[in-house]
Design a protein around this motif. Structure first.
Motif, PDB file in Angstrom:
ATOM      1  N   GLU A  43      -3.519   1.311  -0.873  1.00 28.25           N
ATOM      2  CA  GLU A  43      -3.172   0.122  -0.094  1.00 28.25           C
ATOM      3  C   GLU A  43      -2.141  -0.723  -0.837  1.00 28.25           C
ATOM      4  O   GLU A  43      -1.222  -1.288  -0.223  1.00 28.25           O
ATOM      5  CB  GLU A  43      -4.433  -0.700   0.178  1.00 28.25           C
ATOM      6  CG  GLU A  43      -5.395  -0.008   1.154  1.00 28.25           C
ATOM      7  CD  GLU A  43      -6.705  -0.748   1.316  1.00 28.25           C
ATOM      8  OE1 GLU A  43      -6.865  -1.807   0.669  1.00 28.25           O
ATOM      9  OE2 GLU A  43      -7.570  -0.261   2.081  1.00 28.25           O
ATOM     10  N   THR A  47       1.683  -1.735   0.345  1.00 23.55           N
ATOM     11  CA  THR A  47       2.010  -3.155   0.400  1.00 23.55           C
ATOM     12  C   THR A  47       3.234  -3.487  -0.445  1.00 23.55           C
ATOM     13  O   THR A  47       4.136  -4.211  -0.004  1.00 23.55           O
ATOM     14  CB  THR A  47       0.817  -3.992  -0.082  1.00 23.55           C
ATOM     15  OG1 THR A  47      -0.315  -3.718   0.754  1.00 23.55           O
ATOM     16  CG2 THR A  47       1.129  -5.485  -0.026  1.00 23.55           C
ATOM     17  N   TYR A  48       3.280  -2.937  -1.664  1.00 24.14           N
ATOM     18  CA  TYR A  48       4.338  -3.295  -2.614  1.00 24.14           C
ATOM     19  C   TYR A  48       5.486  -2.278  -2.665  1.00 24.14           C
ATOM     20  O   TYR A  48       6.535  -2.550  -3.262  1.00 24.14           O
ATOM     21  CB  TYR A  48       3.750  -3.457  -4.015  1.00 24.14           C
ATOM     22  CG  TYR A  48       2.810  -4.628  -4.145  1.00 24.14           C
ATOM     23  CD1 TYR A  48       3.283  -5.931  -4.214  1.00 24.14           C
ATOM     24  CD2 TYR A  48       1.427  -4.432  -4.198  1.00 24.14           C
ATOM     25  CE1 TYR A  48       2.429  -7.009  -4.338  1.00 24.14           C
ATOM     26  CE2 TYR A  48       0.547  -5.503  -4.331  1.00 24.14           C
ATOM     27  CZ  TYR A  48       1.057  -6.791  -4.400  1.00 24.14           C
ATOM     28  OH  TYR A  48       0.191  -7.854  -4.527  1.00 24.14           O
ATOM     29  N   THR A 282       0.291  -1.587   6.494  1.00 26.50           N
ATOM     30  CA  THR A 282       0.772  -2.923   6.872  1.00 26.50           C
ATOM     31  C   THR A 282       1.234  -3.000   8.312  1.00 26.50           C
ATOM     32  O   THR A 282       1.362  -4.094   8.861  1.00 26.50           O
ATOM     33  CB  THR A 282       1.949  -3.337   5.975  1.00 26.50           C
ATOM     34  OG1 THR A 282       3.079  -2.476   6.258  1.00 26.50           O
ATOM     35  CG2 THR A 282       1.588  -3.232   4.503  1.00 26.50           C
TER      36      THR A 282
END
Length: 378
Positions: A43, A47-48, A282
């Motif tokens: 996750e 996200t990054y 996301t």
């Protein structure tokens, strides 16, 4: 100091995306994360987009491979490219890596000559990719002497024929240049300057690329797909790239290998992929196009060709260029033992750096073809 019981992420200071990973105290090997922490790692990656795990110089090829395939339950067992095509002398990728004998999905990339013994290898030599071999217009000797470099080729790690693009690539720095050596990219169209550590790996976000589009261009991207050339790296073997490394210069007479002179290929194995891929965690939209391998743009619903080769390259370049501007990219300057994990379906990336033949650099790179193509979810 209290014991760290779970994985943590620290966003990279001053960067548009990316985070450093702090492993829980029960392991120093990211391949050994328990299921709950690995899910957090996955996750975090979505996200990054780029994760940096320090102090991994002892990570074995087996651990790197097992970590890489863990991100994608559909993954196949093989490397992200057909080895016979990847190492073909007729491919622009021919010099781009040597397989680790015990774990051929892990490629050794870098520069310089190395003695026998590394991962069971005999003595071997690696060659750092340089824009001097691939760009239509190259830097002068004086510009190189002043510390200039180029983005070599912005790309997604993918065969783009038959095999589905890998979800994740892992890249491990084992022998790295000094972080005190700084080079710079000068953007020819704006004269902006991006300073970076010699040999830095540059990343550009597909989410940022999509967000920067006009509303009209977003609609175009959402409703069109890219048809990639059959055996694309052989198709463009005689071609040269634009100075920013985003796509290929269309020349007359054409330098592309005629389709009937390529290795045998099947229309059913030619890749047609959406211009926009949806992040599964996301739900952000990522403009993800390998500009150097584009062949046509087509209407996703009807299959109608809306742009042939030269025009397709122009559209892709116009769409992607804002996202590689200095303020939007992350250029990772390597420390020994850095493991970069990047979402190969969420970013594009590029080699940078000018190296002399005697300078040493050694990295282990791993990606594995997925069992499913990326999709756009509206």
């Amino acid at each position: 100091m209290p014991e760290q019981t779970s994985i943590e992420f620290v966003p990279l200071d001053g960067q548009p995306f990316g985070a450093e990973v702090r492993l829980p105290s029960y392991t120093t090997n990211p391949a050994d994360l328990n299921d709950a922490d690995f899910q957090k790692l996955k996750e975090g990656l979505m996200t990054y987009s780029v994760l940096v795990v320090p102090n991994q110089e002892n990570l074995s090829p087996e651990s790197q491979h097992s970590l890489t395939v863990r991100f994608d339950p559909t993954t196949s067992s093989g490397y992200g490219h057909d080895p016979s095509l990847f190492h073909s002398a007729k491919s622009i990728l021919a010099k781009d890596g040597r397989s680790v004998p015990t774990r051929p999905e892990v490629q050794m990339v870098g520069n310089g000559s190395f003695e026998a013994g590394h991962e069971g290898m005999k003595a071997f030599t690696l060659e750092h990719p340089t824009h001097h071999h691939f760009h239509k217009d190259i830097l002068s000797d004086e510009e190189v002497a002043r510390g200039q470099t180029r983005f070599y080729r912005w790309h997604i790690d993918a065969a783009l024929y038959e095999l589905a693009p890998p979800v994740v690539t892992t890249l491990l720095g084992l022998v790295v240049p000094s972080k005190n050596e700084i080079q710079k990219v000068v953007y020819e169209d704006t004269k902006e300057v991006k300073e970076l550590v010699k040999g830095a790996t540059a990343f550009a976000s597909g989410k940022i690329a999509f967000d920067l589009l006009s509303d009209e261009d977003k609609q175009f991207a959402l409703n069109h797909s890219v048809v990639y050339a059959p055996h694309p790296y052989i198709f463009i073997n005689n071609c040269k790239a634009t100075s920013d490394g985003l796509t290929i210069v269309s020349e007359q007479p054409p330098k592309e290998v005629p389709l009937d002179e390529l290795p045998p290929w099947e229309p059913s194995k030619v890749k047609k992929l959406p211009m926009v891929w949806t992040n599964p965690i996301t739900k952000n939209q990522h403009l993800q196009v390998h500009g150097c391998c584009v062949y046509q743009l087509v209407n996703s619903k009807t299959g109608e060709v809306v742009a042939e080769l030269e025009e397709a390259r122009k559209i892709v370049h116009r769409f992607m260029r804002p996202a590689i501007s200095p303020q939007h990219i992350y250029c990772h300057g390597w420390n020994k033992g850095d493991l970069c994990i990047f979402h190969n379906r969420g970013v594009i990336h590029s080699v940078t750096g000018e190296f002399e033949p005697h300078e040493k650099r050694l990295m282990h790179q791993c990606n594995v073809a997925s069992g499913e193509d990326p999709v756009l979810l509206n």
